[in-house]
Design a protein around this motif. Structure first.
Motif, PDB file in Angstrom:
ATOM      1  N   ARG A  69       0.855  -1.180   0.000  1.00  0.00           N
ATOM      2  CA  ARG A  69       0.000   0.000   0.000  1.00  0.00           C
ATOM      3  C   ARG A  69       0.890   1.229   0.000  1.00  0.00           C
ATOM      4  O   ARG A  69       2.069   1.156   0.327  1.00  0.00           O
ATOM      5  CB  ARG A  69      -0.908   0.023   1.232  1.00  0.00           C
ATOM      6  N   LYS A 111      -5.096  10.920   2.357  1.00  0.00           N
ATOM      7  CA  LYS A 111      -6.414  10.409   1.970  1.00  0.00           C
ATOM      8  C   LYS A 111      -7.333  10.426   3.176  1.00  0.00           C
ATOM      9  O   LYS A 111      -6.972   9.960   4.244  1.00  0.00           O
ATOM     10  CB  LYS A 111      -6.248   8.968   1.497  1.00  0.00           C
ATOM     11  N   LEU A 112      -8.535  10.922   2.992  1.00  0.00           N
ATOM     12  CA  LEU A 112      -9.499  10.914   4.083  1.00  0.00           C
ATOM     13  C   LEU A 112     -10.093   9.520   4.240  1.00  0.00           C
ATOM     14  O   LEU A 112     -10.210   8.782   3.257  1.00  0.00           O
ATOM     15  CB  LEU A 112     -10.616  11.915   3.785  1.00  0.00           C
ATOM     16  N   PRO A 113     -10.527   9.149   5.463  1.00  0.00           N
ATOM     17  CA  PRO A 113     -11.127   7.823   5.647  1.00  0.00           C
ATOM     18  C   PRO A 113     -12.365   7.630   4.790  1.00  0.00           C
ATOM     19  O   PRO A 113     -12.690   6.510   4.407  1.00  0.00           O
ATOM     20  CB  PRO A 113     -11.503   7.795   7.129  1.00  0.00           C
ATOM     21  N   THR A 114     -13.048   8.741   4.454  1.00  0.00           N
ATOM     22  CA  THR A 114     -14.278   8.625   3.678  1.00  0.00           C
ATOM     23  C   THR A 114     -13.992   8.568   2.184  1.00  0.00           C
ATOM     24  O   THR A 114     -14.896   8.526   1.370  1.00  0.00           O
ATOM     25  CB  THR A 114     -15.184   9.842   3.936  1.00  0.00           C
ATOM     26  N   GLU A 121       1.653   4.488  14.051  1.00  0.00           N
ATOM     27  CA  GLU A 121       0.370   3.804  13.936  1.00  0.00           C
ATOM     28  C   GLU A 121       0.619   2.316  14.096  1.00  0.00           C
ATOM     29  O   GLU A 121       1.755   1.851  14.001  1.00  0.00           O
ATOM     30  CB  GLU A 121      -0.292   4.097  12.587  1.00  0.00           C
ATOM     31  N   LEU A 172     -13.028   7.354  12.537  1.00  0.00           N
ATOM     32  CA  LEU A 172     -11.715   7.413  11.894  1.00  0.00           C
ATOM     33  C   LEU A 172     -11.206   8.843  11.819  1.00  0.00           C
ATOM     34  O   LEU A 172     -10.042   9.124  12.077  1.00  0.00           O
ATOM     35  CB  LEU A 172     -11.784   6.822  10.495  1.00  0.00           C
ATOM     36  N   ILE A 196      -7.056  -0.085   7.724  1.00  0.00           N
ATOM     37  CA  ILE A 196      -7.784   0.806   6.826  1.00  0.00           C
ATOM     38  C   ILE A 196      -7.663   0.379   5.369  1.00  0.00           C
ATOM     39  O   ILE A 196      -8.543   0.657   4.566  1.00  0.00           O
ATOM     40  CB  ILE A 196      -7.317   2.256   7.051  1.00  0.00           C
ATOM     41  N   GLU A 203       1.105  11.306   7.125  1.00  0.00           N
ATOM     42  CA  GLU A 203       1.305  11.229   8.583  1.00  0.00           C
ATOM     43  C   GLU A 203       2.267  10.108   8.938  1.00  0.00           C
ATOM     44  O   GLU A 203       3.125  10.251   9.813  1.00  0.00           O
ATOM     45  CB  GLU A 203      -0.023  10.981   9.317  1.00  0.00           C
ATOM     46  N   THR A 204       2.089   8.961   8.272  1.00  0.00           N
ATOM     47  CA  THR A 204       2.961   7.824   8.537  1.00  0.00           C
ATOM     48  C   THR A 204       4.393   8.161   8.155  1.00  0.00           C
ATOM     49  O   THR A 204       5.339   7.851   8.891  1.00  0.00           O
ATOM     50  CB  THR A 204       2.485   6.603   7.724  1.00  0.00           C
ATOM     51  N   ILE A 230       8.092   3.430  15.084  1.00  0.00           N
ATOM     52  CA  ILE A 230       8.612   3.953  13.829  1.00  0.00           C
ATOM     53  C   ILE A 230       7.565   4.750  13.071  1.00  0.00           C
ATOM     54  O   ILE A 230       7.848   5.824  12.548  1.00  0.00           O
ATOM     55  CB  ILE A 230       9.113   2.797  12.930  1.00  0.00           C
ATOM     56  N   TYR A 231       6.339   4.216  12.972  1.00  0.00           N
ATOM     57  CA  TYR A 231       5.346   4.802  12.063  1.00  0.00           C
ATOM     58  C   TYR A 231       4.230   5.571  12.755  1.00  0.00           C
ATOM     59  O   TYR A 231       3.405   6.153  12.080  1.00  0.00           O
ATOM     60  CB  TYR A 231       4.719   3.700  11.212  1.00  0.00           C
ATOM     61  N   HIS A 267       6.114  10.314  10.737  1.00  0.00           N
ATOM     62  CA  HIS A 267       6.619   9.547  11.884  1.00  0.00           C
ATOM     63  C   HIS A 267       7.858   8.772  11.509  1.00  0.00           C
ATOM     64  O   HIS A 267       8.779   8.592  12.318  1.00  0.00           O
ATOM     65  CB  HIS A 267       5.539   8.601  12.409  1.00  0.00           C
ATOM     66  N   PHE A 281       3.374  19.658  13.775  1.00  0.00           N
ATOM     67  CA  PHE A 281       2.276  19.619  12.807  1.00  0.00           C
ATOM     68  C   PHE A 281       1.623  20.988  12.764  1.00  0.00           C
ATOM     69  O   PHE A 281       0.896  21.359  13.671  1.00  0.00           O
ATOM     70  CB  PHE A 281       1.231  18.582  13.222  1.00  0.00           C
TER      71      PHE A 281
END
Lengths: 213, 254
Positions: free
Chosen positions: A80, A114-117, B105, B224, B143, A85-86, B102-103, A89, A140
């Motif tokens: 994916r 991408k929004l969850p919706t 999440e 979410l 997700i 955001e990921t 690390i991420y 981090h 942020f």
């Protein structure tokens, strides 16, 4: 002179209406001696994430490759695409690994998350920007992130010029004027500029003509 | 069962002439002796359940955890050797936290399952260790793929199921599930079906004290969004939880 000022350079990212822009100067120098007016500091991470790396040029190059490795491994392993955001981090933890002998870079991340919706037929995105210090403390922001030798000047002009919900074309004008006028007041930044505007459909990259001094 | 492999059955790192690692076969036999567990994937969630069989009335079964939470979105259940499960749960939890570090999440189900499977595979290719005597059912929500259910075997191989059973009564349970499963099953129906399937092979009384159920639910878009705001401090909405005794009693009463 601090090591962060050896090569010079600045980066700024701004949030607009369903778009983000990230811009940098193009100077590479050795203290007062300018060496290149073509030094890339902003790199694409995915189609929708760009990272700006101002600071020591050697670490800029190294980090660019370390992030490329980690992002590619993530994409292949997890099947994916990375979200901003990921990735932020990931940047933070990569920098903190070297807490006691850090990379002399203070990255700026700009992207569309991408929004969850969101669905494949009608994808929906939210603008995202963040900056970190050289050991990975995340910031942020909702308006703009600035970094580099001209950061104080960039803060000043951005506070004056930025307003929320700018359309892509207006955002481009705002970020360009902010960057050009701020780096003109800094001896170690300038020598040309590049601006990337990220929208859900495409990325528009423009090179600006600035004072070549 | 075929001959026990003779001289090839004692060292794990040696293949038998027929191409088998006999120790893994023995590990699967240990799993087949364990209490039955099952998992069913519905359109809007997953249910995993197991028998909590105690060898004596004096055992305080309320303190027994056979369904374990690994991280807010993933839970696992097992059939086979309890102590081996305990060790794997500890490693899986640590792996999930390392990913978080690390991420920012928690890992998607497939990624965590792969980590656990790697740990189990390492015990089939190292000196001086034996394979883990458990099969696991890993249920989680992420997700990208939504709710997913995986089975991991002592050999370290894993694959996804729509519905599966492991342990003592797995053959009958799987036949039962094949008849009753359809792709549109809802979570409520899945829980009901899980209880019926467990009941088929249950030795003794099936009450809220002798079974344990874990449930994966799908968060609403509103939940979410709420967990995404302020990515630095947003807490992920837990999607896996173990049902309390009262909830199990209510489902049994239906």
């Amino acid at each position: 002179m601090s090591i962060m000022e050896l090569n010079g350079g600045s980066v700024i990212a701004m949030v607009g209406k369903d778009c983000v822009a990230i811009a940098s100067d193009l100077r590479l120098g050795n203290q007062a001696l300018s060496i290149s007016s073509n030094f890339q500091k902003i790199f694409p991470v995915t189609d929708r994430i760009y990272i700006g790396l101002p600071g020591l040029a050697s670490d800029v190059a190294t980090l660019r490759e370390r992030f490329r490795l980690r992002v590619n491994m993530y994409t292949i392993k997890e099947e994916r695409e990375l979200e901003p955001e990921t990735f932020a981090h990931l940047v933070s933890s990569t920098l903190y690994e070297k807490r006691f002998s850090p990379y002399f870079v203070e990255p700026v991340v700009a992207g569309l998350s991408k929004l969850p919706t969101s669905t494949p037929e009608s994808p929906k995105f939210k603008p995202f920007i963040c900056g970190t210090d050289l050991i990975g403390c995340l910031n942020f922001a909702k308006d703009f992130i600035v970094c580099g030798t001209a950061s104080e000047k960039l803060f000043g002009v951005a506070e004056g010029l930025w307003e929320p919900d700018l359309e892509p074309e207006d955002l481009f004008e705002t970020i360009s004027q902010t960057l050009l006028n701020a780096v003109d007041r800094d001896a170690f930044s300038g020598w040309g500029a590049v601006v990337h505007v990220l929208t859900p459909d495409k990325v528009i990259t423009r090179t600006l003509r600035g004072r070549m001094d | 069962m075929a001959s026990d492999g003779g001289a090839y059955s004692y060292s794990l790192t040696v293949f038998s002439p027929s191409g088998k690692l006999v120790q893994i076969e023995h590990a699967l036999a240990a799993v087949a002796q364990g209490t039955t567990s099952l998992g069913i994937k519905a359109t809007n969630g997953i249910v995993i359940a197991t028998e909590k069989k105690s060898s004596s009335l004096l055992i305080d079964s309320s303190m027994l955890d056979k369904v374990a939470v690994i991280c807010p979105n993933i839970g696992i259940v097992y059939s086979g050797m309890g102590p081996d499960f305990r060790v794997l749960v500890a490693k899986a939890r640590k792996s999930a936290q390392a990913y978080w570090k690390i991420y920012g999440e928690y890992p998607p189900t497939k990624v965590l399952t792969r980590e656990i499977a790697t740990v189990m595979q390492e015990a089939t290719q190292s000196g001086g260790v034996r394979p883990f005597g458990v099969s696991l059912l890993v249920a989680g929500w992420d997700i990208t793929r939504g709710p997913t259910l995986y089975q991991v075997d002592p050999s370290g191989s894993f694959w996804a199921w729509k519905a599966s059973a492991i342990g003592k009564n797995m053959v009958n349970a799987k036949t039962f599930l094949e008849k009753r499963y359809n792709d549109d099953i809802s979570l409520e129906d899945a829980i009901h079906t899980a209880l019926l399937t467990l009941k088929e092979g249950f030795e003794g009384q099936m009450t809220e004290k002798t079974i344990e159920i874990g449930v994966v639910t799908v968060p609403t878009p509103a939940e979410l969004e709420a967990s995404q705001v302020g990515a630095a401090t947003g807490r992920p909405t837990p999607t896996f939880r173990i049902l309390s005794e009262e909830e199990v009693r209510d489902y049994l009463a239906l």
